[in-house]
Design a protein around this motif. Sequence first.
Motif, short mmCIF file in Angstrom:
data_model
loop_
_atom_site.label_atom_id
_atom_site.label_comp_id
_atom_site.label_asym_id
_atom_site.label_seq_id
_atom_site.Cartn_x
_atom_site.Cartn_y
_atom_site.Cartn_z
N ILE A 414 -36.53 -29.23 131.77
CA ILE A 414 -37.78 -29.09 131.03
C ILE A 414 -37.98 -27.66 130.54
CG2 ILE A 414 -40.30 -29.25 131.21
CD1 ILE A 414 -39.92 -31.48 133.25
N ASP A 415 -37.71 -26.69 131.38
CA ASP A 415 -37.95 -25.29 131.00
C ASP A 415 -37.02 -24.85 129.86
OD1 ASP A 415 -39.89 -25.12 132.91
OD2 ASP A 415 -38.55 -24.30 134.46
N LEU A 419 -37.95 -23.88 126.08
CA LEU A 419 -37.58 -22.58 125.49
C LEU A 419 -37.00 -22.75 124.10
CD1 LEU A 419 -37.00 -19.54 125.58
CD2 LEU A 419 -34.85 -20.09 126.76
N PHE A 420 -35.99 -23.62 123.96
CA PHE A 420 -35.35 -23.79 122.65
C PHE A 420 -36.28 -24.47 121.65
CE2 PHE A 420 -31.41 -23.17 125.11
CZ PHE A 420 -30.81 -22.21 124.33
N ASN A 425 -39.66 -23.45 116.86
CA ASN A 425 -40.96 -23.37 116.18
C ASN A 425 -41.21 -21.98 115.62
OD1 ASN A 425 -41.55 -26.06 116.74
ND2 ASN A 425 -42.56 -25.58 118.71
N VAL A 426 -40.81 -20.97 116.36
CA VAL A 426 -40.98 -19.58 115.89
C VAL A 426 -40.17 -19.37 114.61
CG1 VAL A 426 -40.49 -17.16 116.41
CG2 VAL A 426 -41.52 -18.63 118.15
N LEU A 427 -38.95 -19.85 114.60
CA LEU A 427 -38.10 -19.69 113.41
C LEU A 427 -38.70 -20.44 112.22
CD1 LEU A 427 -34.53 -20.09 114.95
CD2 LEU A 427 -35.73 -17.99 114.36
N THR A 483 -28.75 -16.95 118.53
CA THR A 483 -30.17 -17.09 118.22
C THR A 483 -31.03 -16.30 119.20
OG1 THR A 483 -29.82 -19.29 117.27
CG2 THR A 483 -32.05 -18.75 118.00
N LEU A 484 -30.73 -16.44 120.47
CA LEU A 484 -31.51 -15.72 121.48
C LEU A 484 -31.28 -14.21 121.39
CD1 LEU A 484 -31.01 -18.10 124.57
CD2 LEU A 484 -32.96 -17.97 123.02
N LEU A 485 -30.05 -13.80 121.12
CA LEU A 485 -29.74 -12.38 121.05
C LEU A 485 -30.50 -11.71 119.91
CD1 LEU A 485 -27.88 -10.36 122.54
CD2 LEU A 485 -26.20 -10.75 120.73
#
Length: 509
Positions: A414-415, A419-420, A425-427, A483-485
Amino acid sequence: MDKFVIKNSSKQATMDKFLKRKLIVSQDLSPIRETYGSDLIEHSSKKSHIDLETLPTDLGLRKKILEYHPNDQYEIRRAYLLKGPCQPRSHKFPQRDVGGVLRRFNPKWFKEFGNWLEYSIKKDAAFCLCCYLFKLDIGKQAGGDTFVTGGFTSWNKKERLAVHVGDCNSAHNQAWKKCEDLMKQKQHIQEVFRKQSDQAKIDYQTRLNASIDYVRFLLHQGFAFRGHDESENSSNRGNFLEILQFLVDHNESINKVILQKGPKNMKFVTPEIQKDIANCAACETTNAIIEEIGNQFFAILVDESRDVSTKEQMAVVFRYVDKRGIITERFLGLMHVVDTTALSLKAAIESLFSKHGLSLSRICVQGYDGASNIQGEFNGLKSLIMKENGEAFYVHCFAHQLQLTLVAVAKNHIDIASLFNLVSNVLNVVGASCKRPDMLRETQAAKVAESLSNDEIQSGQGMNQEIGLKRARDTRWRSHYGTLLNLISLFASVINALEVVEEDGSHSG
């Protein structure tokens, strides 16, 4: 296309293979045959079997030049011209009764007509060397065969010598012109033929080298060859023709032999030749890979996928240790398979190995995905190969394993899934319009400049490059990491952009 294609050492091999496979320089010899005769053309490949040193000097002992074999006439004519006319100036010329008066040959005539006049001691007669060598068969003009076979003996009629010479178009002067042409190296038939052949080869290689260079450049850069409209009136004829036209405009040596100024039957710029050169480059690249592998063992990586034309394509990659001890991966090629059954895939691999002289016994590792037709315990591809080579152990592709693991975890934890989902959504919010990414870049540039002025970060080549947000893709496991980096690096700027979006939203409400 692998960088093997770009090595200069393969350029000559590519060109040689292309010349042998497709194009042979053809020379049109008809103009030369019409001018000089086919016998002289054919002579260039044969050597004379006549001993030129033993040719008789006295015309009274010679046979007609046309009685010699056509392949020998050229050398014989040249040998006589090098020796010069037979002029025994110190000979005691005998007298004979001519018109009731004793007369003899006057040696002073050698000085007046010395470039062609000869005297035969055996026949006590005068001859013409150039007419002997090149006399035209035009009947009795200028004495017929008098100065060639019978000999001139009318010592009381010196004017006959001048009559024999005649005007500029006389048979004698035409024969004399041929003698001059024969002795001038630049007008020599072999020289003319050699120059034509050499220049044709130079022009041919210039055109071929130009086409090969452009194909290698486009292959190396991964550019398309063809254009939508390649007609002469098109504003963009495609990468190949546009690059070729650019070089023609800036290189006079190429401009003389290609495109508008090239031969009308020139095919070096046609799509067929472009494909042939590309195929030759691919063959040379593949041969270089096979040569680098040598007799050592290697791993094989195989995956299949459907292309845009709905054809099933199988990609084959080799992994091996090169001569420097470095683990190397080389893409060997794509193969069209009718279906994706294990038997079809194995048959395609065997066909590829047979083409390049490889054997399944040299496979030490098999690397595939987890599809049933690949890793099936009894009828999968890895099982079929292991029946012939028990040491070709199967290893599940690590990239596929990691991707499947990441996707499974992202969907079930779930976590991580949250997160992804939040990152996505941010992108979506930041990339919703063209203004927001521009604002993000400007904000980040200002922060980098401020940090540099405060010595908070270091500067140098390759550092502090402009970056943007990247979207994660389900089929590329590394894309999630990227993406995270990037989000971490741009986090402060992203927060500012979101605050601006929130403020704009509150004002619009």
